[in-house]
Design an enzyme around this catalytic site. Structure first.
Site: not given
Ligand code: NAP
Length: 247
Positions: A142, A156
């Site tokens: 990130s 985080y």
């Molecule tokens: P999201 O929409 O909240 O989705 C999170 C996903 O992770 C869901 O599929 C969830 O499963 C799964 N998950 C959570 N805890 C878990 C665990 N302990 N074991 C297995 N699966 C787990 O998140 P996102 O925005 O797509 O983020 C994905 C990645 O990108 C993360 O690493 C995040 O830090 C990074 N990121 C995101 C952003 C942003 O702005 N969105 C920015 C920078 C980095 P369930 O559906 O079953 O809950």
């Protein structure tokens, strides 16, 4: 067929990667934590592309469940040659002083330990020295790793700094073992992560602070991730690629 395992593939960036990878000819296994319905929708989309799909529940912070995840994914799809570590969370937004130890520990365990455990398990299947066919790992970092996210979730940001160090180190460790290791560092992307953090409007509110004046879409992050998985990125390893609209 090349086969990819996407942790946290039921929603957000992971789900977009799974859908795009299927359109590019990959069989795709997604992992999820609790949202079975969302996971099944993604599998249906993968299968609609004529590819094999599967969804497996596992907590990436649990070593036994991670081992079982790879065994089940490999028996469903054949040898896994791509891993995307997308499972992640921020914990509730706030200052460090008002955040509980339990919340901080969970974020570290899922984002750092989870990424490390899944990568370790992937090497046991992919590394040529272990009898594998080689492969590629893509971690989700990130821009928080560089800006630190003060007042929102500094713990985080620290986990994503750890993901960057891990990516660089592991890439060098396995550079001649047929496995490339890279990371993508998104900026503000429209997914459920903000609502889960208690800030449902965060992506829109942050838009003026982004040089491109808009949050990104999960599909816009999926593109470079699927590229990093592919042979088109055959000489790219140890890279952390920003996908942040300039942030
Ligand atoms: P999201 O929409 O909240 O989705 C999170 C996903 O992770 C869901 O599929 C969830 O499963 C799964 N998950 C959570 N805890 C878990 C665990 N302990 N074991 C297995 N699966 C787990 O998140 P996102 O925005 O797509 O983020 C994905 C990645 O990108 C993360 O690493 C995040 O830090 C990074 N990121 C995101 C952003 C942003 O702005 N969105 C920015 C920078 C980095 P369930 O559906 O079953 O809950």
């Amino acid at each position: 067929m090349p086969a990819v395992l996407v942790t946290g593939g039921s929603r957000g960036i992971g789900a977009a990667v799974a859908r795009l990878a299927a359109t590019r000819g990959y069989d795709v296994c997604i992992n999820y934590m609790s949202n079975v319905e969302a996971a099944e929708e993604v599998v249906a989309a993968v299968e609609a592309e004529g590819r094999k799909g599967c969804a497996i529940h596992a907590d990436v912070a649990n070593p036994i469940q991670v081992e079982q995840l790879f065994e089940q994914a490999s028996s469903a799809l054949g040898p896994i040659t791509g891993l995307v570590n997308s499972a992640g969370l921020t914990g509730p937004a706030g200052t460090l002083s008002e955040t509980t130890v339990a919340a901080i520990e969970r974020v570290i365990n899922v984002n750092v330990l989870g990424t490390i455990l899944c990568s370790r398990e992937a090497l046991r299947w992919m590394a040529r020295s272990a009898g594998g066919e080689g492969g590629a790992i893509v971690n989700l970092s990130s821009v928080a790793a560089e800006i630190g996210s003060p007042g929102e979730f500094v713990w985080y940001a620290a986990t994503k700094g750890a993901v960057d160090s891990f990516t660089i180190g592991l890439a060098r460790e396995v550079g001649d073992d047929g496995v490339r290791v890279n990371a993508v560092a998104p900026g503000i992307i429209e997914t459920d992560i903000h609502e889960t953090a208690g800030k449902p409007d965060r992506a829109k509110q942050m838009a003026p602070a982004i040089p491109m004046h808009r949050p990104g879409g999960a599909e816009e992050v999926a593109e470079p991730i699927v590229w990093l998985l592919s042979e088109a990125a055959s000489y790219v390893t140890g890279a952390v690629i920003r996908v942040s609209g300039g942030r």
